[in-house]
Design an enzyme around this catalytic site. Structure first.
Site, PDB file in Angstrom:
ATOM      1  N   LYS A   8       0.620  -1.377  -0.298  1.00  0.00           N
ATOM      2  CA  LYS A   8      -0.124  -0.108  -0.055  1.00  0.00           C
ATOM      3  C   LYS A   8       0.350   1.248  -0.132  1.00  0.00           C
ATOM      4  O   LYS A   8       2.547   1.209   0.492  1.00  0.00           O
ATOM      5  CB  LYS A   8      -0.869  -0.120   1.197  1.00  0.00           C
ATOM      6  CG  LYS A   8      -0.450  -0.127   2.646  1.00  0.00           C
ATOM      7  CD  LYS A   8       0.467   1.423   3.524  1.00  0.00           C
ATOM      8  CE  LYS A   8       0.930   1.254   4.109  1.00  0.00           C
ATOM      9  NZ  LYS A   8       1.286   2.764   4.874  1.00  0.00           N
ATOM     10  N   ASP A 132      -2.654  -2.090  10.413  1.00  0.00           N
ATOM     11  CA  ASP A 132      -2.927  -1.353   8.763  1.00  0.00           C
ATOM     12  C   ASP A 132      -3.161  -2.791   8.583  1.00  0.00           C
ATOM     13  O   ASP A 132      -3.761  -2.779   7.264  1.00  0.00           O
ATOM     14  CB  ASP A 132      -1.235  -0.819   8.458  1.00  0.00           C
ATOM     15  CG  ASP A 132      -0.573  -0.852   8.556  1.00  0.00           C
ATOM     16  OD1 ASP A 132       0.027  -2.275   8.751  1.00  0.00           O
ATOM     17  OD2 ASP A 132       0.165  -0.864   7.642  1.00  0.00           O
TER      18      ASP A 132
END
Length: 278
Positions: A8, A132
């Site tokens: 990401k 995350d």
């Protein structure tokens, strides 16, 4: 069964306040890119975890894939599995590779053992592994708040853009990055900028709060960001707490011809992320 955990990038990252639990309240837009690891899990007579590719620092017994298996085994009667991780996403880069591997281990185990866990339940398990991790339970761009584990979908107009991600041979300690940060409220949220502002204006409005302190300690990372702009990026930033930097381009660029990053790991390509309406 084989899956391909992606990395990401962070489109803006605001550190808003220090929490009583020692973490920080954040606001960011997570965006997945198809720079993948390769993860395989099969049922076996005894548990085993092996890895290949990039060297993974730390104790192998503490790998997040193993933590994901042990976490589910606390609540479900899981038989042993053999897990093999081929590591391609650079570590210590702010790209979430370890978190992605953990989340995809949860997804794999859910399929292999037919646990029929909902996406929200998997996200709850993932959030217990890392801040995350929950983002990687689904496959599209998300706004992250809280520690990063509170997520909501967002439409991001980058389906036709070309990305270059560069991880220099520099390690940035996440703990050090947070220790030097000065939380502050922002005039506008990252989600607002991503959703309502053209990409050409992101350079002015979309900021990563870690850049100021990280660039002071590692000026080569700032130079790398500036280099991406000099090659025509319409937006460039550091991802997470570093050290990876990414650039967004209107058109495909020839990496081998234009980009010289000695000792760096480089990925380039188009995003596979779908656009999701708010």
């Amino acid at each position: 069964m084989v899956v391909f955990p992606p990395c990401k990038i962070n489109l803006g990252l605001s550190v808003l306040s220090k929490r009583t639990d020692g973490y920080h309240n954040l606001e960011t837009c997570f965006f997945p890119l198809p720079w993948h690891d390769v993860l395989e899990a099969i049922k076996s007579e005894s548990f085993a975890f092996t890895s290949s590719g990039n060297v993974i620092p730390g104790n192998a017994d503490e790998n997040l894939c193993i933590k994901a298996y042990r976490l589910l085994r606390q609540d479900f009667d899981l038989s042993p599995v053999n897990i093999h991780l081929h590591k391609i996403i650079p570590t210590g880069a702010g790209l979430g590779g370890g978190s992605s591997d953990a989340a995809y281990t949860l997804r794999l185990l859910n399929e292999i053992f037919s646990l029929q866990l909902s996406r929200q339940t998997l996200m709850d398990y993932a959030a217990r592994i890392g801040s995350d991790c929950a983002f990687f339970v689904q496959d599209g761009p998300m706004v992250g708040t809280g520690r990063g584990e509170i997520l909501r979908e967002i439409s991001v107009p980058l389906h036709d853009k070309y990305f270059v991600v560069v991880k220099p041979g520099i390690h940035v300690s996440t703990a050090d990055a947070f220790s030097d940060i000065k939380p502050a409220a922002t005039a506008r949220s990252n989600a607002e900028v991503v959703r309502e502002y053209p990409v050409t204006s992101w350079k002015e409005y979309l900021k990563n709060d870690f850049e100021e302190t990280v660039f002071k300690k590692h000026p080569a990372i700032k130079v790398l960001k500036e280099k991406l702009y000099s090659f025509g990026a319409i937006y460039a930033a550091m991802s997470g707490s570093g050290s990876a930097v990414f650039g967004i381009f209107d058109t495909e660029v020839n990496i081998s011809r234009q980009f010289q990053f000695p000792g760096a790991a480089v990925w380039s390509g188009f995003s596979e992320a779908s656009r999701i309406d708010d």
